[in-house]
Design an enzyme around this catalytic site. Structure first.
Site, mmCIF file in Angstrom:
data_model
loop_
_atom_site.group_PDB
_atom_site.id
_atom_site.type_symbol
_atom_site.label_atom_id
_atom_site.label_comp_id
_atom_site.label_asym_id
_atom_site.label_seq_id
_atom_site.Cartn_x
_atom_site.Cartn_y
_atom_site.Cartn_z
ATOM 1 N N SER A 87 89.200 42.253 -63.642
ATOM 2 C CA SER A 87 88.211 42.249 -62.848
ATOM 3 C C SER A 87 88.114 40.951 -62.128
ATOM 4 O O SER A 87 88.915 40.421 -61.213
ATOM 5 C CB SER A 87 86.733 42.545 -63.451
ATOM 6 O OG SER A 87 85.752 42.711 -62.625
ATOM 7 N N HIS A 123 89.049 46.128 -60.729
ATOM 8 C CA HIS A 123 87.776 46.348 -60.143
ATOM 9 C C HIS A 123 87.617 46.246 -58.671
ATOM 10 O O HIS A 123 87.867 44.954 -58.171
ATOM 11 C CB HIS A 123 86.642 45.856 -60.918
ATOM 12 C CG HIS A 123 86.291 46.349 -62.131
ATOM 13 N ND1 HIS A 123 85.502 45.702 -63.090
ATOM 14 C CD2 HIS A 123 86.894 47.535 -62.835
ATOM 15 C CE1 HIS A 123 85.569 46.146 -64.360
ATOM 16 N NE2 HIS A 123 86.339 47.306 -64.276
ATOM 17 N N ASP A 169 84.345 45.931 -69.908
ATOM 18 C CA ASP A 169 84.860 47.072 -69.693
ATOM 19 C C ASP A 169 86.344 46.812 -69.878
ATOM 20 O O ASP A 169 86.898 45.726 -69.682
ATOM 21 C CB ASP A 169 84.939 47.489 -68.035
ATOM 22 C CG ASP A 169 85.939 48.499 -67.733
ATOM 23 O OD1 ASP A 169 85.959 49.808 -68.692
ATOM 24 O OD2 ASP A 169 86.117 49.158 -66.682
#
Length: 203
Positions: free
Chosen positions: A18, A45, A138
């Site tokens: 991310s 992401h 995540d």
């Protein structure tokens, strides 16, 4: 890097990142040879309109082909497949991709957990999972799924991450068997594949 790698007893490498992830991916791809023998499947992401730019940026540093994953397309050795923005990316048992607009996971779509968990189901011990820099949790549960399925799990050393939250979350729940500094991940992957080749005696 010019080391030639023989086909290993590994079907795929899945990678999640991310915040700060694009630079981390660039660092890793710079260290992988053009004959890298397995697919690398990546969830980073990003927004739904960022696919083309991400491909362009990553290909500058990669000897491997980089493209957005497509519905029902196969995971191809020596290729970097990116989850397209706005879709969860799933791996099927036959090594093909599925795209989903199911609800967000950890407020993300694509979500790393979705890719990792479906890849663990599809490939079991023939999978390597890598979790890089990021600002939420995540990927930690997905990496744990890979470990429980017998796969090899790696977290970036949080001290080398732009944002330490994501790899640290995986370490905290015992999902990461190996914790590796960013600069060592490419070499670690190549060495891991070479060890699998030597262990299995695949020609």
């Amino acid at each position: 890097m010019t080391t030639s790698l023989s086909p290993p007893c590994v079907d795929a490498i899945v990678v999640g990142c991310s915040a700060g992830g694009i630079e981390a991916l660039r660092e890793i791809l710079r260290g992988l040879p053009a004959d890298f023998p397995v697919p690398m499947i990546v969830v980073a992401h990003h927004g739904a309109d960022g696919d083309a730019l991400m491909v362009q940026v990553l290909e500058r540093d990669s000897a491997l082909k980089v493209s957005a994953a497509e519905e029902k397309a196969p995971a191809v050795p020596g290729h970097v497949h990116l989850a397209p923005g706005g879709y969860h990316l799933l791996l099927e048992a036959d090594g093909t991709f599925s795209l989903s607009v199911d609800p967000k996971v950890c407020n993300c779509r694509p979500a790393i957990d979705v890719l990792f968990e479906t890849a663990a189901d599809a490939y079991g011990e023939r999978l390597i999972g890598v979790l890089l820099t990021g600002a939420n949790s995540d990927g930690s549960c997905g990496l744990l799924s890979i470990r429980r399925a017998g796969g090899l799990t790696v977290a970036q050393d949080p001290a080398t991450a732009a944002v330490a939250t994501m790899p640290q979350a995986a370490i905290d729940i015992g999902a990461a068997v190996h914790v590796v500094p960013l600069g060592g991940i490419a070499g670690f992957l190549c060495s891991a594949l070479a060890r699998e080749h030597q262990r299995t005696g695949i020609i």
